[in-house]
Design a protein around this motif. Sequence first.
Motif, PDB file in Angstrom:
ATOM      1  N   GLY A  11       0.855  -1.204  -0.004  1.00  0.00           N
ATOM      2  CA  GLY A  11       0.017   0.058   0.067  1.00  0.00           C
ATOM      3  C   GLY A  11       0.828   1.332   0.034  1.00  0.00           C
ATOM      4  N   ALA A  12       1.995   1.172   0.656  1.00  0.00           N
ATOM      5  CA  ALA A  12       2.918   2.419   0.890  1.00  0.00           C
ATOM      6  C   ALA A  12       3.446   2.644  -0.456  1.00  0.00           C
ATOM      7  CB  ALA A  12       3.816   2.236   1.983  1.00  0.00           C
ATOM      8  N   VAL A  13       4.059   1.666  -1.187  1.00  0.00           N
ATOM      9  CA  VAL A  13       4.585   1.764  -2.282  1.00  0.00           C
ATOM     10  C   VAL A  13       3.571   2.244  -3.587  1.00  0.00           C
ATOM     11  CG1 VAL A  13       5.627   0.563  -4.424  1.00  0.00           C
ATOM     12  CG2 VAL A  13       6.399  -0.017  -1.821  1.00  0.00           C
ATOM     13  N   ALA A  14       2.540   1.673  -3.461  1.00  0.00           N
ATOM     14  CA  ALA A  14       1.262   2.251  -4.424  1.00  0.00           C
ATOM     15  C   ALA A  14       0.902   3.539  -4.148  1.00  0.00           C
ATOM     16  CB  ALA A  14       0.080   1.447  -4.034  1.00  0.00           C
ATOM     17  N   LEU A  15       1.194   4.291  -2.980  1.00  0.00           N
ATOM     18  CA  LEU A  15       0.785   5.642  -2.863  1.00  0.00           C
ATOM     19  C   LEU A  15       1.917   6.487  -3.571  1.00  0.00           C
ATOM     20  CD1 LEU A  15      -0.190   5.921   0.855  1.00  0.00           C
ATOM     21  CD2 LEU A  15      -1.659   6.512  -0.948  1.00  0.00           C
TER      22      LEU A  15
ATOM     23  N   LEU B 297       5.894   3.002   7.141  1.00  0.00           N
ATOM     24  CA  LEU B 297       4.639   4.150   7.428  1.00  0.00           C
ATOM     25  C   LEU B 297       5.308   5.532   7.432  1.00  0.00           C
ATOM     26  CD1 LEU B 297       2.955   2.499  10.596  1.00  0.00           C
ATOM     27  CD2 LEU B 297       2.435   2.248   8.086  1.00  0.00           C
ATOM     28  N   ALA B 298       6.560   5.824   7.798  1.00  0.00           N
ATOM     29  CA  ALA B 298       6.773   7.561   7.637  1.00  0.00           C
ATOM     30  C   ALA B 298       7.033   7.441   6.051  1.00  0.00           C
ATOM     31  CB  ALA B 298       8.359   7.411   8.186  1.00  0.00           C
ATOM     32  N   GLY B 299       7.229   6.962   5.120  1.00  0.00           N
ATOM     33  CA  GLY B 299       7.392   7.251   3.858  1.00  0.00           C
ATOM     34  C   GLY B 299       6.071   7.216   3.251  1.00  0.00           C
ATOM     35  N   ALA B 300       5.232   6.408   3.528  1.00  0.00           N
ATOM     36  CA  ALA B 300       3.589   6.582   3.307  1.00  0.00           C
ATOM     37  C   ALA B 300       3.055   7.725   3.597  1.00  0.00           C
ATOM     38  CB  ALA B 300       2.899   5.313   3.648  1.00  0.00           C
ATOM     39  N   ALA B 301       3.481   8.299   4.946  1.00  0.00           N
ATOM     40  CA  ALA B 301       2.959   9.567   5.494  1.00  0.00           C
ATOM     41  C   ALA B 301       3.756  10.636   4.729  1.00  0.00           C
ATOM     42  CB  ALA B 301       3.332   9.590   6.895  1.00  0.00           C
TER      43      ALA B 301
ATOM     44  N   ALA C   2      13.033   9.643  -2.164  1.00  0.00           N
ATOM     45  CA  ALA C   2      13.154   9.602  -0.590  1.00  0.00           C
ATOM     46  C   ALA C   2      12.158   8.769  -0.015  1.00  0.00           C
ATOM     47  CB  ALA C   2      13.126  11.082  -0.285  1.00  0.00           C
ATOM     48  N   CYS C   3      10.809   8.926  -0.377  1.00  0.00           N
ATOM     49  CA  CYS C   3       9.726   7.934   0.142  1.00  0.00           C
ATOM     50  C   CYS C   3      10.093   6.585  -0.148  1.00  0.00           C
ATOM     51  CB  CYS C   3       8.471   8.580  -0.412  1.00  0.00           C
ATOM     52  SG  CYS C   3       8.131  10.083   0.117  1.00  0.00           S
ATOM     53  N   ILE C   4      10.470   6.161  -1.433  1.00  0.00           N
ATOM     54  CA  ILE C   4      10.755   4.954  -1.568  1.00  0.00           C
ATOM     55  C   ILE C   4      11.914   4.227  -0.874  1.00  0.00           C
ATOM     56  CG2 ILE C   4      11.674   3.566  -3.458  1.00  0.00           C
ATOM     57  CD1 ILE C   4       8.851   3.734  -3.719  1.00  0.00           C
ATOM     58  N   GLY C   5      13.119   5.342  -0.697  1.00  0.00           N
ATOM     59  CA  GLY C   5      14.056   4.951   0.181  1.00  0.00           C
ATOM     60  C   GLY C   5      13.664   4.542   1.655  1.00  0.00           C
TER      61      GLY C   5
ATOM     62  N   MET D  10      13.736   0.572   3.391  1.00  0.00           N
ATOM     63  CA  MET D  10      14.439   0.177   4.604  1.00  0.00           C
ATOM     64  C   MET D  10      13.515  -0.744   5.633  1.00  0.00           C
ATOM     65  SD  MET D  10      15.796   4.231   5.836  1.00  0.00           S
ATOM     66  CE  MET D  10      15.996   3.654   7.473  1.00  0.00           C
ATOM     67  N   GLY D  11      12.388  -0.469   5.262  1.00  0.00           N
ATOM     68  CA  GLY D  11      11.370  -1.526   6.033  1.00  0.00           C
ATOM     69  C   GLY D  11      11.506  -3.058   5.737  1.00  0.00           C
ATOM     70  N   PRO D  12      11.719  -3.612   4.669  1.00  0.00           N
ATOM     71  CA  PRO D  12      11.788  -5.038   4.440  1.00  0.00           C
ATOM     72  C   PRO D  12      13.441  -5.272   4.782  1.00  0.00           C
ATOM     73  CG  PRO D  12      11.309  -3.825   2.458  1.00  0.00           C
ATOM     74  CD  PRO D  12      10.898  -2.892   3.617  1.00  0.00           C
TER      75      PRO D  12
END
Length: 499
Positions: free
Chosen positions: A32-36, A78-82, A118-121, A125-127
């Motif tokens: 979901g975060a990647v899709a955003l 979640l930070a990247g998605a936010a 930056a968001c994708i980076g 980091m999560g996985p």
Amino acid sequence: MRRRTPGAEHGRVTENIAGLPMSPLEILALLGAVALVVARWLPPVARPRVTIAAGAVLLPSAIVLGVAGIRWQLLPVLAGAAFALPFTLSPLLRPLRRRPGRPAWRARWWLALPGSVACIGLIAMGPVAAWAFPVPVFPEPTGNFAVGTRVVQWTDPRRPETFSADPTDLRTVVVQLWYPAQKSPAGTRRAQYLGRTEHEARTVSEALARGVGLPGFLVDGVPRARSRAVFDAPVAGGGERFPVVLFSPGSGGVRTQNTAWAEELASHGYVVAALDHPYDSAAVVLADGRTVTTETASTGDPAKDEELAAGWTAVRAADLGFVLTRLDALDRGESADPLTGRLDTGRAAVTGHSMGGAAALQAARQDRRFDAVIDLDGYPHGPASPSLHQPVLALTQAVTPATDPRYLPRLTEALDSSTATSYRLTVPGAAHLTFMDGPLYLPPVPSIVGSLSRTEGPRVVAAATLAFLDAVLRGKPGDPAGVLLAYGSLGVHHPGGHG
């Protein structure tokens, strides 16, 4: 109808998938975060649908994970998605005034690209963090038996607690048993790793982290893990008597540190009894709720440290002999127990990792009831006499220039002086922590856990152990050396020092 365990469905979606470092819900949140972020770069027609779908996946996943207890590895996701969310939603929530026929304004690609990267980076980091510090997934035991486990606490009335100033304080040990069990119904909750309860598991996990200087949150996935055993499962039927294998952990280690190994042995018809040594193990939670933490620490003076280690090893060796006595009493029925009449204490091995290996060697010297010894990469502390009369299997990592120069001579002396044929198996690609559960949940750095895969290290250690125990305790035909050669470089030490 079989009654479902409360929370079982919830537990399944928050547990890791075998082979992956993230749970299904964490993977959904990640997607979901990647899709955003990606939605910003889609054609205008597709952008609203993708944004809404991404939010519909991400938001419920994050809420459920928040209720269950979110892992720190998901925070960058979640930070990247936010960060991406306002820029993705703004065209949907605040249409801009524009002339008829003109598309809605959005930032130039060369301005939006650094933010998206930056968001994708952040999200990536999560996985990566989940891969480095996963919730351990325990291998399925390969034997014919299911595995049960339970915890007992025994006090030795003949030994005062030497770490305590209270003269009435007697030596108490906590022992976890893994044993061949009847198969449990599908969906039965598996045993908590590191403790009887999640609270105990977290107490032990935090103590282990402190012992190696790590922040506790880095390994917060470890107390979330479930092993393959079932607490208090009925003992396997058939009346068979099972050989017993006692285990002592490393310095600052805990009884559960070799759970994968213990479960594999139990599935092949052994009863494993692993000890917590109070004031030596990282944290021992007693039956009355007290937590006893380690009081053993090196001084930096090699001579003094060797003297201390010899003393701690002697206490551990006495603990091992005491537990064998209690297992023998349990088998004879001195107290009502499901394992009464099922323990063959006449076929007993004593084993240990690191300092626990040294304790196993000392216990075997002092107690001839032990029929075999397994030393998992343990330096032989304490006296080298009397000679061992039992066959010994020493599993080690490769000796390098960084290895203590005293290690190999002392180990060779112990093996050569035995009156039985003994073996030293050097496991290629192994490190000191290969011989415990560490590879299942620590970063796969060769200097820490070796170069074998997360599951290959524990598999090799358990397979070599079983080959040796089957030959020595069960009299399996054939030369054990021929089987052990499949797992590494083997040195055979014959009685009289002729290796």
